[in-house]
Design a protein around this motif. Structure first.
Motif, PDB file in Angstrom:
ATOM      1  N   SER A   1      44.876  31.586  52.620  1.00  0.00           N
ATOM      2  CA  SER A   1      45.877  32.651  52.495  1.00  0.00           C
ATOM      3  C   SER A   1      46.279  32.832  51.037  1.00  0.00           C
ATOM      4  CB  SER A   1      47.097  32.355  53.363  1.00  0.00           C
ATOM      5  OG  SER A   1      47.684  31.127  52.986  1.00  0.00           O
ATOM      6  N   ARG A   2      46.381  31.753  50.282  1.00  0.00           N
ATOM      7  CA  ARG A   2      46.717  31.842  48.865  1.00  0.00           C
ATOM      8  C   ARG A   2      45.644  32.623  48.103  1.00  0.00           C
ATOM      9  NH1 ARG A   2      46.476  26.737  44.899  1.00  0.00           N
ATOM     10  NH2 ARG A   2      44.687  26.479  46.228  1.00  0.00           N
ATOM     11  N   ASP A   3      44.371  32.349  48.392  1.00  0.00           N
ATOM     12  CA  ASP A   3      43.284  33.035  47.686  1.00  0.00           C
ATOM     13  C   ASP A   3      43.167  34.502  48.089  1.00  0.00           C
ATOM     14  OD1 ASP A   3      42.785  30.708  46.309  1.00  0.00           O
ATOM     15  OD2 ASP A   3      41.108  30.105  47.576  1.00  0.00           O
ATOM     16  N   ARG A   4      43.597  34.835  49.295  1.00  0.00           N
ATOM     17  CA  ARG A   4      43.610  36.250  49.714  1.00  0.00           C
ATOM     18  C   ARG A   4      44.668  37.041  48.960  1.00  0.00           C
ATOM     19  NH1 ARG A   4      42.349  34.128  54.832  1.00  0.00           N
ATOM     20  NH2 ARG A   4      44.505  33.921  55.418  1.00  0.00           N
ATOM     21  N   GLN A   5      45.660  36.351  48.408  1.00  0.00           N
ATOM     22  CA  GLN A   5      46.761  37.010  47.701  1.00  0.00           C
ATOM     23  C   GLN A   5      46.643  36.901  46.186  1.00  0.00           C
ATOM     24  OE1 GLN A   5      50.423  35.502  49.337  1.00  0.00           O
ATOM     25  NE2 GLN A   5      49.640  35.668  51.414  1.00  0.00           N
ATOM     26  N   GLY A   6      45.465  36.550  45.680  1.00  0.00           N
ATOM     27  CA  GLY A   6      45.274  36.447  44.231  1.00  0.00           C
ATOM     28  C   GLY A   6      45.577  37.760  43.542  1.00  0.00           C
ATOM     29  N   ARG A   7      46.044  37.679  42.307  1.00  0.00           N
ATOM     30  CA  ARG A   7      46.418  38.889  41.570  1.00  0.00           C
ATOM     31  C   ARG A   7      45.290  39.321  40.637  1.00  0.00           C
ATOM     32  NH1 ARG A   7      47.617  38.191  36.377  1.00  0.00           N
ATOM     33  NH2 ARG A   7      47.949  36.092  35.585  1.00  0.00           N
ATOM     34  N   ARG A   8      45.345  40.556  40.212  1.00  0.00           N
ATOM     35  CA  ARG A   8      44.378  41.055  39.248  1.00  0.00           C
ATOM     36  C   ARG A   8      44.753  40.592  37.857  1.00  0.00           C
ATOM     37  NH1 ARG A   8      42.798  47.239  40.964  1.00  0.00           N
ATOM     38  NH2 ARG A   8      41.809  46.644  42.918  1.00  0.00           N
ATOM     39  N   LEU A   9      43.740  40.356  37.041  1.00  0.00           N
ATOM     40  CA  LEU A   9      43.971  39.923  35.673  1.00  0.00           C
ATOM     41  C   LEU A   9      44.441  41.084  34.816  1.00  0.00           C
ATOM     42  CD1 LEU A   9      43.832  37.636  33.616  1.00  0.00           C
ATOM     43  CD2 LEU A   9      41.452  38.246  33.218  1.00  0.00           C
ATOM     44  N   LYS A  10      43.815  42.228  34.997  1.00  0.00           N
ATOM     45  CA  LYS A  10      44.185  43.416  34.230  1.00  0.00           C
ATOM     46  C   LYS A  10      43.881  44.645  35.083  1.00  0.00           C
ATOM     47  CE  LYS A  10      39.808  42.887  31.845  1.00  0.00           C
ATOM     48  NZ  LYS A  10      39.142  42.665  30.581  1.00  0.00           N
TER      49      LYS A  10
END
Length: 177
Positions: A166-175
């Motif tokens: 679940s944490r990896d599904r919510q990763g953010r974009r770098l830019k």
């Protein structure tokens, strides 16, 4: 030990000298003095981690913000596509990625200096990944990049949608794209 630069400056592929015969093999998987000499660094490792994952699991892309960890990664069972992304804001390679297969047969290791995000995709039935870190794990300092961030453009060798936490599904974009 043979050291080869990866596609991004400071990331290194380390190949130990393997002694083998009909009985099996032996190699020195880590020697602090030789590591420092080969990499030109003075890092000391403070923690060892062992991860076991099933085929299709994608872990990452993880990093720590204020206490960045350097990692020395190797696979002792199975095979993974290992990826690192430069998240050092002042770096000329910020946002660039490098990836390579690590497996139990080649005995290659990947040195990922502090300031990089790290992740891997399991290619075999399962894989055991061992990695040393230069800083202790601090859950409150951890960040996660989106594994599929189009601004980074990692070419994962996927055969099916990856299995993510679940944490990896919510990763953010770098830019932004």
């Amino acid at each position: 030990m043979k050291v080869t630069p990866a596609a991004i400056a400071d990331v290194l592929i380390i190949e130990p000298r393997v002694l083998g015969d009909s009985r099996g093999f032996l190699f020195e998987s880590f020697n602090q003095r030789d590591f420092n000499a080969a990499t030109g660094t003075e890092f000391t490792f403070v923690q060892d981690n062992h991860s076991r994952s099933l085929n299709g699991v994608l872990r990452g892309l993880h990093y720590q913000i204020s206490q960045p960890q350097g990692k020395l990664v190797r696979v002792v069972r199975g095979a993974v596509f290992d990826v690192t992304v430069d998240v050092r804001p002042a770096s000329p390679t910020f946002g660039q990625w490098a990836g390579l297969e690590l497996n139990e047969y080649a005995h290659r290791q990947l040195w990922i200096p502090p300031g990089f995000a790290h992740g891997f995709l399991v290619l075999s039935e399962s894989a055991d990944v061992l990695y040393k870190t230069t800083e202790y794990y601090l859950p409150t300092d951890e960040a996660c990049l989106a594994w599929d961030d189009p601004g980074i453009g990692i070419q994962w060798p996927l055969r099916a949608p990856p299995i993510l936490s679940s944490r990896d599904r919510q990763g953010r974009r770098l830019k932004p794209v």
